[in-house]
Design a protein around this motif. Structure first.
Motif, PDB file in Angstrom:
ATOM      1  N   ILE A  58       9.767   8.620   2.711  1.00  0.00           N
ATOM      2  CA  ILE A  58      10.078   7.740   1.579  1.00  0.00           C
ATOM      3  C   ILE A  58       9.003   7.917   0.513  1.00  0.00           C
ATOM      4  N   TYR A  59       9.446   8.042  -0.742  1.00  0.00           N
ATOM      5  CA  TYR A  59       8.510   8.035  -1.867  1.00  0.00           C
ATOM      6  C   TYR A  59       8.393   6.589  -2.327  1.00  0.00           C
ATOM      7  N   VAL A  60       7.197   6.033  -2.198  1.00  0.00           N
ATOM      8  CA  VAL A  60       6.984   4.615  -2.472  1.00  0.00           C
ATOM      9  C   VAL A  60       6.120   4.441  -3.710  1.00  0.00           C
ATOM     10  N   GLY A  61       6.703   3.782  -4.683  1.00  0.00           N
ATOM     11  CA  GLY A  61       5.982   3.346  -5.877  1.00  0.00           C
ATOM     12  C   GLY A  61       6.062   1.831  -5.926  1.00  0.00           C
ATOM     13  N   THR A  62       5.849   1.273  -7.113  1.00  0.00           N
ATOM     14  CA  THR A  62       6.000  -0.177  -7.269  1.00  0.00           C
ATOM     15  C   THR A  62       6.815  -0.458  -8.527  1.00  0.00           C
ATOM     16  N   TYR A  63       7.434  -1.615  -8.537  1.00  0.00           N
ATOM     17  CA  TYR A  63       8.204  -2.015  -9.715  1.00  0.00           C
ATOM     18  C   TYR A  63       7.288  -2.205 -10.922  1.00  0.00           C
ATOM     19  N   GLY A  64       6.076  -2.699 -10.688  1.00  0.00           N
ATOM     20  CA  GLY A  64       5.121  -2.875 -11.790  1.00  0.00           C
ATOM     21  C   GLY A  64       4.799  -1.554 -12.467  1.00  0.00           C
ATOM     22  N   GLN A  65       4.494  -0.542 -11.681  1.00  0.00           N
ATOM     23  CA  GLN A  65       4.208   0.786 -12.234  1.00  0.00           C
ATOM     24  C   GLN A  65       5.440   1.327 -12.963  1.00  0.00           C
ATOM     25  N   TYR A  66       6.590   1.204 -12.325  1.00  0.00           N
ATOM     26  CA  TYR A  66       7.839   1.727 -12.894  1.00  0.00           C
ATOM     27  C   TYR A  66       8.133   1.057 -14.246  1.00  0.00           C
ATOM     28  N   ASN A  67       7.972  -0.260 -14.293  1.00  0.00           N
ATOM     29  CA  ASN A  67       8.246  -0.992 -15.534  1.00  0.00           C
ATOM     30  C   ASN A  67       7.253  -0.644 -16.642  1.00  0.00           C
ATOM     31  N   ASN A  68       6.097  -0.099 -16.263  1.00  0.00           N
ATOM     32  CA  ASN A  68       5.116   0.361 -17.245  1.00  0.00           C
ATOM     33  C   ASN A  68       5.261   1.846 -17.551  1.00  0.00           C
ATOM     34  N   GLY A  69       6.362   2.447 -17.095  1.00  0.00           N
ATOM     35  CA  GLY A  69       6.649   3.841 -17.413  1.00  0.00           C
ATOM     36  C   GLY A  69       6.026   4.864 -16.479  1.00  0.00           C
ATOM     37  N   SER A  70       5.555   4.433 -15.321  1.00  0.00           N
ATOM     38  CA  SER A  70       4.910   5.357 -14.390  1.00  0.00           C
ATOM     39  C   SER A  70       5.714   5.464 -13.094  1.00  0.00           C
ATOM     40  N   LEU A  71       5.818   6.661 -12.595  1.00  0.00           N
ATOM     41  CA  LEU A  71       6.449   6.888 -11.297  1.00  0.00           C
ATOM     42  C   LEU A  71       5.405   7.114 -10.213  1.00  0.00           C
ATOM     43  N   PHE A  72       4.178   6.686 -10.486  1.00  0.00           N
ATOM     44  CA  PHE A  72       3.079   6.874  -9.536  1.00  0.00           C
ATOM     45  C   PHE A  72       3.458   6.296  -8.177  1.00  0.00           C
ATOM     46  N   GLY A  73       3.269   7.113  -7.157  1.00  0.00           N
ATOM     47  CA  GLY A  73       3.549   6.685  -5.797  1.00  0.00           C
ATOM     48  C   GLY A  73       3.119   7.760  -4.828  1.00  0.00           C
ATOM     49  N   LYS A  74       3.660   7.699  -3.642  1.00  0.00           N
ATOM     50  CA  LYS A  74       3.276   8.646  -2.596  1.00  0.00           C
ATOM     51  C   LYS A  74       4.440   8.813  -1.628  1.00  0.00           C
ATOM     52  N   TRP A  75       4.576  10.048  -1.115  1.00  0.00           N
ATOM     53  CA  TRP A  75       5.536  10.309  -0.047  1.00  0.00           C
ATOM     54  C   TRP A  75       4.914   9.858   1.264  1.00  0.00           C
ATOM     55  N   PHE A  76       5.622   9.034   2.013  1.00  0.00           N
ATOM     56  CA  PHE A  76       5.178   8.574   3.320  1.00  0.00           C
ATOM     57  C   PHE A  76       6.098   9.172   4.385  1.00  0.00           C
ATOM     58  N   ASP A  77       5.493   9.828   5.353  1.00  0.00           N
ATOM     59  CA  ASP A  77       6.210  10.402   6.489  1.00  0.00           C
ATOM     60  C   ASP A  77       6.308   9.304   7.546  1.00  0.00           C
ATOM     61  N   LEU A  78       7.519   8.839   7.831  1.00  0.00           N
ATOM     62  CA  LEU A  78       7.678   7.700   8.736  1.00  0.00           C
ATOM     63  C   LEU A  78       7.310   8.012  10.180  1.00  0.00           C
ATOM     64  N   THR A  79       7.226   9.275  10.538  1.00  0.00           N
ATOM     65  CA  THR A  79       6.817   9.616  11.906  1.00  0.00           C
ATOM     66  C   THR A  79       5.329   9.353  12.128  1.00  0.00           C
ATOM     67  N   ASP A  80       4.614   9.047  11.062  1.00  0.00           N
ATOM     68  CA  ASP A  80       3.198   8.714  11.182  1.00  0.00           C
ATOM     69  C   ASP A  80       2.979   7.259  11.596  1.00  0.00           C
ATOM     70  N   TYR A  81       4.063   6.497  11.715  1.00  0.00           N
ATOM     71  CA  TYR A  81       3.946   5.063  11.968  1.00  0.00           C
ATOM     72  C   TYR A  81       4.694   4.657  13.226  1.00  0.00           C
ATOM     73  N   VAL A  82       4.155   3.639  13.877  1.00  0.00           N
ATOM     74  CA  VAL A  82       4.767   3.113  15.092  1.00  0.00           C
ATOM     75  C   VAL A  82       5.963   2.231  14.754  1.00  0.00           C
ATOM     76  N   ASP A  83       5.832   1.453  13.675  1.00  0.00           N
ATOM     77  CA  ASP A  83       6.899   0.523  13.327  1.00  0.00           C
ATOM     78  C   ASP A  83       6.889   0.238  11.822  1.00  0.00           C
ATOM     79  N   ARG A  84       7.838  -0.570  11.405  1.00  0.00           N
ATOM     80  CA  ARG A  84       8.021  -0.918   9.996  1.00  0.00           C
ATOM     81  C   ARG A  84       6.802  -1.667   9.453  1.00  0.00           C
ATOM     82  N   LYS A  85       6.257  -2.565  10.260  1.00  0.00           N
ATOM     83  CA  LYS A  85       5.109  -3.359   9.824  1.00  0.00           C
ATOM     84  C   LYS A  85       3.928  -2.457   9.477  1.00  0.00           C
ATOM     85  N   GLU A  86       3.629  -1.502  10.333  1.00  0.00           N
ATOM     86  CA  GLU A  86       2.516  -0.578  10.098  1.00  0.00           C
ATOM     87  C   GLU A  86       2.775   0.263   8.842  1.00  0.00           C
ATOM     88  N   PHE A  87       4.007   0.714   8.661  1.00  0.00           N
ATOM     89  CA  PHE A  87       4.374   1.482   7.467  1.00  0.00           C
ATOM     90  C   PHE A  87       4.156   0.651   6.203  1.00  0.00           C
TER      91      PHE A  87
END
Length: 185
Positions: free
Chosen positions: A10-39
């Motif tokens: 998943i490429y995760v950014g924030t609505y705040g960044q997006y609303n300010n014209g930025s797509l700044f974020g990061k690709w997260f590999d979900l296999t690096d996490y045990v569960d949703r909470k940790e992700f």
């Protein structure tokens, strides 16, 4: 996981960044996490420069649409990935179809274990090899497996209409999706 080309990301950014014209974020590999909470904790940590980051899932790969939206990842997503990670690619594809087009999980309210049990009972296999008619191929297999024509003289067996039989089978209890065959009951 089965192999690298099937890793959920998943490429995760924030609505705040997006609303300010930025797509700044990061690709997260979900296999690096045990569960949703940790992700989610890692996502918030990555966007710690914002006072109260509202996460935005701007893109994703190898995640079925029924598990994700722009602003949420279903609580059962990691259990789903674990279950499909233990399957071969063909079976995992069939389970995805079953969840998306046949038994509508997770919106049907079933627990994942119940969904898997229903899938195992319903799934008959993949019959779309070499672009052939999957329903017709299944009809041939069904006749052989059930012994429907056993004891019938070969001279008469030649006149059995497999195409008509396949049509009747798929009108009364079977369905075909992308070469995968399922029972409808």
């Amino acid at each position: 996981m089965r192999n690298l080309e099937h890793i959920p990301r998943i490429y995760v950014g924030t609505y705040g960044q997006y609303n300010n014209g930025s797509l700044f974020g990061k690709w997260f590999d979900l296999t690096d996490y045990v569960d949703r909470k940790e992700f989610l904790q890692d996502c918030f940590e990555f966007h710690r420069n914002e006072l109260d980051p509202e996460l935005m899932f701007q893109d994703w790969e190898n995640i079925p649409d029924f598990l994700i939206s722009e602003c949420s990842l279903h609580k059962e997503a990691f259990a789903y990935f674990e279950a499909t990670g233990e399957m071969d690619d063909e079976t995992a594809e069939a389970f995805n179809i079953y969840c998306k087009q046949i038994n509508y999980w997770p919106s049907n309210g079933y627990e994942l274990d119940d969904q898997l049990e229903g899938f195992r009972e319903s799934y008959q296999g993949f019959f779309g090899v070499s672009g052939k008619d999957a329903a017709l191929e299944y009809a041939y297999q069904y006749v052989e497996d059930t012994g429907l024509l056993s004891g019938v003289p070969q001279a008469i067996e030649r006149y059995f209409d497999y195409e008509a039989f396949a049509k009747d089978l798929f009108l009364e209890g079977y369905s075909e999706h992308e070469g995968h065959i399922f029972t409808d009951y």
